[in-house]
Design an enzyme around this catalytic site. Structure first.
Site, PDB file in Angstrom:
ATOM      1  N   THR A   1       9.371  34.311 -28.580  1.00  0.00           N
ATOM      2  CA  THR A   1      10.144  33.227 -27.961  1.00  0.00           C
ATOM      3  C   THR A   1      11.046  32.562 -28.990  1.00  0.00           C
ATOM      4  O   THR A   1      10.609  32.239 -30.098  1.00  0.00           O
ATOM      5  CB  THR A   1       9.200  32.170 -27.347  1.00  0.00           C
TER       6      THR A   1
ATOM      7  N   LEU B   1       5.657  28.231 -31.160  1.00  0.00           N
ATOM      8  CA  LEU B   1       6.266  29.090 -30.158  1.00  0.00           C
ATOM      9  C   LEU B   1       5.744  30.503 -30.391  1.00  0.00           C
ATOM     10  O   LEU B   1       5.517  30.906 -31.541  1.00  0.00           O
ATOM     11  CB  LEU B   1       7.787  29.083 -30.264  1.00  0.00           C
ATOM     12  N   ASP B   2       5.548  31.273 -29.317  1.00  0.00           N
ATOM     13  CA  ASP B   2       5.196  32.677 -29.475  1.00  0.00           C
ATOM     14  C   ASP B   2       6.221  33.357 -30.371  1.00  0.00           C
ATOM     15  O   ASP B   2       7.404  32.976 -30.384  1.00  0.00           O
ATOM     16  CB  ASP B   2       5.192  33.393 -28.121  1.00  0.00           C
ATOM     17  N   MET B   3       5.786  34.389 -31.080  1.00  0.00           N
ATOM     18  CA  MET B   3       6.687  35.101 -31.978  1.00  0.00           C
ATOM     19  C   MET B   3       7.951  35.566 -31.250  1.00  0.00           C
ATOM     20  O   MET B   3       9.060  35.479 -31.774  1.00  0.00           O
ATOM     21  CB  MET B   3       5.979  36.313 -32.587  1.00  0.00           C
TER      22      MET B   3
END
Length: 561
Positions: A411, A407-409
């Site tokens: 998110t 997951l993106d940082m």
């Protein structure tokens, strides 16, 4: 009026009571200081009311011409008398010019009619004219046309004749088979005649081929002569352009607070490409700092904003504040800000400090966590604290890569980890083959009118401003997102995202882009406006357990829903 005074803009309002910042703005990630906000508002007022020049920013449907939005910047400065004011600048060119009374000049003016660039450009343009004229030369075009026609005719006739030869050969074979009852003398005469027919056909084919090849070779020589001339001229133009570019890079220098000069070429020599990208040095921030250093003005704080319609390739919002780009500006500003104390780089601070990882499912084979927002999935370039490092410490006996997907940082939400290589491989295969059901929930800044749909916009990284992504139909990878509205409230939309593909920042760009939902995710500091957090959460995940083969369904609600 001095050069300084012609560009030094006084504040319309009294700002004497506003505390000045202790440090200069870190240009690549910042909240603009109040003084910069006031200065930007004043520049925006000027842009709305000025009548000195015309440029189509895409804000007036009645205006004609190519729509080009612009990044503008302000640099709050202090002069030697302690007077506070600001400088204004724009990126690139504005209304086909570089020079305006209101804005600082470019660091290096490529449009200066007396400069070497314009003089050399004239010579290069003369070579371009020669190329254009040669490409349109009647003898060249006729030779190309005749060569094409001769080649097509030859191939067509050759194919036709080969078919005739094949047919005649088959007929001769049939005659031979039906002539076995002839007396020896008649059979011998017949076979001799058939043999002569075959020889005549082969001689004709050889003569036909040689004649046509000579004709084609003759025409090819004429065409090749022209194309060699064109190749020489193009190579000459290329070398002249490269030489001119090198002269520009060496003449294009930047100052810092200590008045130390560095050329554009030397600044970029240690970067990956070892040379400046197109447009380097033409952004607002370098222009502003250069003018301040040249005129003994002390930089106080910086702010940059977008003015106009968004380009189709990227997400830009009218009047929104943006950081300086990294690809073009980071090496230049690294030199220009030497000796100036700036705010801390927030990207070097650990956003996961004092945050806990909630485990929402665990057995002897895998573990599922609820990742907080602003928490790395895997170690970064400067920060090692991450889901991976925390779980590696918690399960030191676990084998394999652990992290199955990312997951993106920014998110939050469900993240799956495997405790051994075989489980990891089995789970990752499910993600790759898209056998995993995923649902994200997001809060969008704006009202989405439709109830559901599919977004199909290809994405690639912005090479000049990583990690931002661009919509690019030429080089982008396909990115598809299914979505449905959950609720509309207070000028915001709660929405479900079902990503079909998994590109970097896919949901963020698909939400914010004008060809997507045209409503950025609340708190998106790259494609929207910064808030306390990015309101994007991986809410639901379903997959097949690698060992038990049972369906595993995990749902974790977001705090903002």
């Amino acid at each position: 009026m001095s050069v300084k005074n012609s560009k030094f803009i006084s504040f319309h309002s009294d700002v004497s009571q506003i505390p000045r910042p202790d440090k200069f703005t870190f240009p690549f990630y910042y909240e603009p200081h109040e003084l910069a906000v006031i200065a930007m508002s004043q520049v925006q007022e000027y842009l709305e009311t000025q009548t000195e020049w015309e440029h189509n920013f895409g804000l007036d449907d009645r205006q004609e011409g190519l729509v080009i939005g612009k990044m503008f910047g302000v640099l709050v400065v202090e002069d030697k008398q302690g007077e506070l004011g600001f400088l204004a600048a724009f990126s690139g060119k504005l209304a086909d010019s570089n020079e305006f009374d209101y804005f600082v000049p470019p660091v290096f003016d490529l449009l200066d009619s007396k400069g070497f660039f314009r003089k050399e450009e004239v010579v290069i343009n003369e070579v371009t004219i020669q190329i254009d004229q040669l490409e349109k030369e009647e003898a060249y075009l006729n030779a190309k046309r005749k060569l094409e026609e001769a080649s097509k005719s030859y191939l067509k006739e050759l194919q036709k004749y080969k078919i005739e030869i094949k047919t005649a050969k088959a007929e001769r074979k049939l005659i031979r088979e039906n002539s076995k009852d002839l007396i020896p003398e008649e059979l011998e005469a017949l076979l001799e005649d058939l043999r002569k027919q075959s020889i005549r056909e082969q001689y004709f084919l050889k003569d036909f081929t040689e004649t046509n090849k000579k004709q084609i070779a003759s025409l090819s020589e004429v065409v090749e002569s022209f194309e060699n001339q064109l190749a020489e001229l193009r190579e000459k133009r290329k070398n002249m352009s490269n030489t001119l570019q090198g002269e520009i890079f060496d003449s294009y220098y930047f100052l810092n607070a200590e008045k130390e000069k560095r050329s554009l070429q030397s600044i970029f020599q240690n970067t990956i490409d070892h040379k400046p990208p197109a447009g380097a040095g033409e952004c607002a921030a370098p222009k502003l700092l250069q003018f301040a250093f040249e005129n003994e003005l002390k930089p106080i704080c910086l702010g940059e904003f977008w003015w106009g319609a968004s380009p189709k390739s990227e997400v830009r919002v009218h009047k929104q504040v943006y950081p300086a780009c990294r690809g073009k500006c980071e090496p230049i500003l690294g030199h220009m800000l030497e000796g100036i104390e700036t705010d801390e780089n927030p990207m070097l601070q650990n956003p996961a400090e004092n945050k806990d990882l909630e485990i929402v499912f665990e057995d002897e084979y895998l573990v599922i966590v609820n990742k907080p927002a602003e928490f790395l999935s895997v170690p970064g370039k400067n920060i090692t604290d991450s889901v991976y490092t925390r779980m590696k410490e918690k399960y030191p006996e676990a084998t394999g890569p652990l992290i199955v997907h990312r997951l993106d940082m920014s998110t939050s939400g469900i993240l799956v980890l495997a405790k051994d290589k075989q489980v990891h491989m089995h789970l990752q295969k499910q993600f790759i083959k898209r056998n995993v059901q995923k649902r994200y929930v997001a809060l969008l800044d704006g009202i989405v009118v439709k109830d559901s749909g599919i977004i199909d916009l290809p994405l690639r990284v912005d090479l000049d401003d990583r990690p931002r992504q661009l919509v690019c139909y030429e080089h982008g990878k396909r990115a598809v997102t299914k979505w449905e509205v959950v609720e509309r409230r207070n000028s915001q939309t709660l929405i479900y995202f079902y990503p079909i593909t998994g590109r970097t920042h896919q949901l963020r760009v698909h939400a914010a882009h004008m060809l997507g939902l045209n409503a950025p995710i609340v708190g998106d500091d790259l494609y929207g406006s910064k808030e306390n957090r990015l309101h994007l959460h991986a809410q639901f995940l379903q997959f097949t357990h690698p060992i038990t083969k049972e369906a595993v369904k995990i749902k974790v609600d977001a705090e903002f829903t």
